[in-house]
Motif scaffolding. Structure first.
Motif, mmCIF file in Angstrom:
data_model
loop_
_atom_site.group_PDB
_atom_site.id
_atom_site.type_symbol
_atom_site.label_atom_id
_atom_site.label_comp_id
_atom_site.label_asym_id
_atom_site.label_seq_id
_atom_site.Cartn_x
_atom_site.Cartn_y
_atom_site.Cartn_z
ATOM 1 N N LEU A 100 20.782 3.529 9.884
ATOM 2 C CA LEU A 100 20.056 4.643 10.473
ATOM 3 C C LEU A 100 20.148 5.816 9.504
ATOM 4 O O LEU A 100 21.233 6.354 9.277
ATOM 5 N N GLY A 101 19.006 6.178 8.907
ATOM 6 C CA GLY A 101 18.983 7.237 7.902
ATOM 7 C C GLY A 101 18.074 8.372 8.323
ATOM 8 O O GLY A 101 16.981 8.147 8.869
ATOM 9 N N PHE A 102 18.520 9.607 8.064
ATOM 10 C CA PHE A 102 17.776 10.799 8.437
ATOM 11 C C PHE A 102 17.309 11.541 7.187
ATOM 12 O O PHE A 102 18.076 11.729 6.238
ATOM 13 N N SER A 103 16.043 11.992 7.180
ATOM 14 C CA SER A 103 15.511 12.844 6.117
ATOM 15 C C SER A 103 15.673 12.165 4.758
ATOM 16 O O SER A 103 15.119 11.092 4.548
ATOM 17 N N TYR A 104 16.442 12.752 3.831
ATOM 18 C CA TYR A 104 16.684 12.070 2.560
ATOM 19 C C TYR A 104 17.228 10.661 2.785
ATOM 20 O O TYR A 104 16.950 9.746 1.995
ATOM 21 N N GLY A 105 17.979 10.473 3.852
ATOM 22 C CA GLY A 105 18.509 9.141 4.155
ATOM 23 C C GLY A 105 17.426 8.101 4.334
ATOM 24 O O GLY A 105 17.684 6.899 4.195
ATOM 25 N N THR A 106 16.183 8.528 4.624
ATOM 26 C CA THR A 106 15.077 7.572 4.710
ATOM 27 C C THR A 106 14.677 7.093 3.317
ATOM 28 O O THR A 106 14.296 5.933 3.142
ATOM 29 N N ARG A 107 14.734 7.979 2.336
ATOM 30 C CA ARG A 107 14.480 7.557 0.949
ATOM 31 C C ARG A 107 15.538 6.546 0.519
ATOM 32 O O ARG A 107 15.223 5.509 -0.072
ATOM 33 N N LEU A 108 16.781 6.852 0.853
ATOM 34 C CA LEU A 108 17.880 5.958 0.508
ATOM 35 C C LEU A 108 17.698 4.596 1.170
ATOM 36 O O LEU A 108 17.884 3.547 0.540
ATOM 37 N N GLY A 109 17.313 4.579 2.438
ATOM 38 C CA GLY A 109 17.097 3.315 3.133
ATOM 39 C C GLY A 109 15.944 2.521 2.561
ATOM 40 O O GLY A 109 16.021 1.284 2.429
ATOM 41 N N ALA A 110 14.850 3.198 2.190
ATOM 42 C CA ALA A 110 13.700 2.508 1.611
ATOM 43 C C ALA A 110 14.047 1.907 0.257
ATOM 44 O O ALA A 110 13.633 0.782 -0.076
#
Length: 532
Positions: free
Chosen positions: A219-229
């Motif tokens: 579960l990633g938020f904000s920049y964490g979505t870039r990291l997850g992708a």
């Protein structure tokens, strides 16, 4: 941009002070490989097979049920037998039938996970029905070999903030930016060349394996979505249930991202002022137009005459802009931001706004002296005051391949200043400086723009909020199209940055997916005030 700051400022201010006393026990690195992850590169086996030893997190105010540990990763994945560094970990253990772990990243780049989970963990307790809920301080952040620029970024901000009439010959600015890049390298130690999202995603795969999980649930938020992708592109066969909330762009150049961010923050600031002037305690008065001008006047006056602090560093107008930006991410933070601004305006007390400016984590010394050359976890006093902005700039620059030449910057500077100030008279120069700080640094990776697309993975849930001030909803749509058929979009028709902590509807749908694999139809939505 940071996504998930705690809404409890008093706890935020003490978070890293408490983290300083964490009992972080060693992670053994076996020399022999095991059967787990048979398809992984053999030279990473000692990292994948390490044993994570959890212990009680000690320190003032730390939750009794939070456990802490560390994981060891290579500094340079191209040389896995070389230097290593330690990543700080924290978890809440599963209370139900455990099916593995779910890893959290709260955003940034530059935001440490351990204190956020410690003081915002209540939001995630439903997930402990099936998972250990785990987070980490990414490389270069918090206690994980923190980077710093010393005072260089302050000088660079001051250079960009010069009178526009003096920018006809920007050679002095470019020289200052180059000097700042060199200072960041000097103060940050050996992790700086390896701090980007590509390496952070590799770290997550080491954490996944060391936790004993075959697949990464995330579960990633904000920049964490870039990291997850990026993780999904690197390790498509190891993707479990991934949720990306407040979806970042994968393709826009930093200059365009900065304008979008400045525009969104200005809208959020105007909304905050409209809310503030209805309260007799608002430090800017009760007229919205006058209050907006008072905010701009306060920023200008503090740039001209910074306010002394208890920590030996003056607090500038641009520091204030960064603090206000943090406080605008969630309406839950607005009362705390109003009080912090009132303390500043009425008493010259910077403590409240400094808590926002540093991500609400700590107020330690500014220069860590280059960090621990052994790569071990940093002590609290070694975490520099500027770690959050220094890590943000370092990671964004490492992820962006654009490096305009001096001639191009010189030709474009006045236009860029005008574009940014049109987007936001308050946040424009601050956001432009973050973009210009990449000048003088090594060129970033092409991987994210070129390779993170058309993914062959299990379905991933992407959550976009219509009124998000930091990650525009169109980025959710564009990123979903780029990722391909794996992406399922949930439309949150509300306000604020990220949705899991503010929308009961989104919270329920995310939990249903992570816990039970139940996905909403792509394109479905949650209403602004939906409680069911």
């Amino acid at each position: 941009m940071l996504a998930k700051l705690s809404t409890r400022p008093a706890l935020r201010r003490g978070a890293l002070a408490a983290v300083a006393a964490l009992t972080l026990l060693g992670a053994g690195l076996p020399t022999a490989a095991t059967d787990t992850d048979a398809d992984r590169p053999a030279d990473l086996s000692r990292f994948h097979d390490q044993k994570i030893t959890w212990g009680k997190c000690t320190g003032e105010g730390m939750p009794d049920d939070l456990q802490c540990a560390k994981a060891t990763v290579p500094v340079d994945y191209a040389r896995p037998h070389g230097a290593t560094l330690d990543l700080a970990l924290a978890r809440y253990r599963a209370t139900g039938d455990k099916r593995g772990s779910v890893l959290l990243n709260f955003g940034g780049p530059g935001g440490p996970g351990v204190p956020e989970l410690a003081y915002g963990g209540k939001e995630f307790m439903d997930l402990t029905d099936g998972y250990d809920v785990v987070t980490f301080d990414p490389r270069g952040v918090g206690r994980s070999s923190p980077v710093s620029c010393g005072n260089a970024e302050d000088e660079a901000y001051a250079s960009v903030d010069d009178d526009p009439d003096d920018l006809g010959d920007p050679r002095a600015l470019l020289a200052q930016l180059k000097k700042a890049a060199a200072a960041c390298a000097e103060h940050s130690g050996p992790v700086l060349p390896h701090i980007g999202t590509v390496d952070a995603a590799r770290d997550m795969d080491v954490i996944r394996a060391a936790l004993g999980d075959r697949k990464l649930n995330y579960l990633g938020f904000s920049y964490g979505t870039r990291l997850g992708a990026v993780y999904a592109a690197q390790f498509p066969d190891r993707v479990g249930r991934l949720v990306l909330d407040g979806v970042d762009t994968l393709t826009e150049p930093l200059a365009e991202q900065g304008i979008a961010g400045a525009r969104g923050q200005q809208v959020a600031l105007d909304d905050f002022v409209d809310w503030c002037v209805k309260d007799i305690a608002c430090p800017f008065g009760q007229d919205a137009r006058t209050a907006r001008e008072e905010v701009r006047r306060l920023v200008r006056s503090m740039d001209e005459d910074p306010v002394p602090t208890d920590f030996g560093e003056a607090f500038t107008g641009q520091d204030l802009v960064g603090a206000i930006g943090q406080g605008l991410y969630s309406r839950q933070l607005w009362p705390s931001l109003e009080r912090a601004l009132a303390q500043l305006v009425e008493n010259g007390d910077t403590n409240g706004v400094m808590a926002f400016a540093t991500g609400g984590l700590s107020l330690p010394v500014r220069d860590p002296g280059g960090g621990d050359p052994s790569g071990g976890l940093a002590d609290e006093e070694e975490i520099p005051l500027d770690n959050l902005p220094a890590a943000l700039m370092a990671i964004n620059c490492a992820d962006d391949p654009d490096r305009p030449a001096a001639e191009q910057i010189a030709a474009d500077l006045k236009r860029l200043r005008a574009d940014y100030e049109e987007a936001s008279p308050v946040f424009g120069r601050y956001r432009l400086t973050q973009v210009l700080m990449c000048y003088g640094r090594p060129r970033g990776t092409d991987y994210i723009r070129d390779e993170v697309k058309d993914l062959d993975t299990p379905k991933m849930l992407l959550v976009g909020t219509r009124g998000d001030p930091a990650t525009p909803y169109r980025w959710t749509v564009e990123t979903a199209e780029r990722l391909g058929s794996s992406a399922v979009v949930l439309d949150n028709r509300s306000e604020g940055h990220t949705a899991y902590g503010s929308s009961k509807c989104v919270h329920r749908k995310v939990d249903d997916f992570l816990l039970y694999g139940s996905l909403p139809p792509s394109g479905s939505s949650c209403g602004a005030d939906e409680d069911d």
